[in-house]
Design an enzyme around this catalytic site. Sequence first.
Site, short mmCIF file in Angstrom:
data_model
loop_
_atom_site.label_atom_id
_atom_site.label_comp_id
_atom_site.label_asym_id
_atom_site.label_seq_id
_atom_site.Cartn_x
_atom_site.Cartn_y
_atom_site.Cartn_z
N CYS A 31 0.12 3.74 2.78
CA CYS A 31 0.59 3.19 4.06
C CYS A 31 2.08 3.46 4.24
O CYS A 31 2.53 3.87 5.31
CB CYS A 31 0.35 1.68 4.13
SG CYS A 31 -1.37 1.16 4.03
N CYS A 39 0.83 -1.21 0.00
CA CYS A 39 0.00 0.00 0.00
C CYS A 39 0.87 1.26 0.00
O CYS A 39 1.56 1.54 0.98
CB CYS A 39 -0.91 -0.04 1.23
SG CYS A 39 -1.77 1.49 1.59
#
Length: 149
Positions: free
Chosen positions: A73, A70
């Site tokens: 993230c 991600c």
Amino acid sequence: MSAEPLHIVCPHCHTVNRVQASQLDQAPNCGRCHRPLFEGHPVVLDAEAFDRHVGRSHIPVLVDFWAPWCGPCRMMAPAFEAAARQLEPHVRLAKVNTEAEPGLAARFGIRSIPTLALFVGGREVARQAGALGQGDIVRWVRAALAGGR
């Protein structure tokens, strides 16, 4: 503040320690492994450690549900790390890799990542989806703990 000791879970050996609230700012060490209970870094949790930290800790636990693939993230990771330095020892910051711990992600209905979830007394009290900067993380946690989600 109560004279009762707080339960603080060690980020290294996951032992539950009793610490007086007045001693939180004095860099307490774990009674078992003798390492610091707070180092200004998020603790990485698997399912077993998650249940111990969230369920047994008397301080709030802020969990970052994330995944290695991600992009947002990975972009938020340094801000989350910096927020740990600001919020500890009064809030424990933790990370749960949803790829490694899909059961935890399913248990908490994590639909998008990154998702921040704030737990107090073993219960989720606030949730925020999407990447935040350090200042926004700190403000969000403080507002949620003050009751102004």
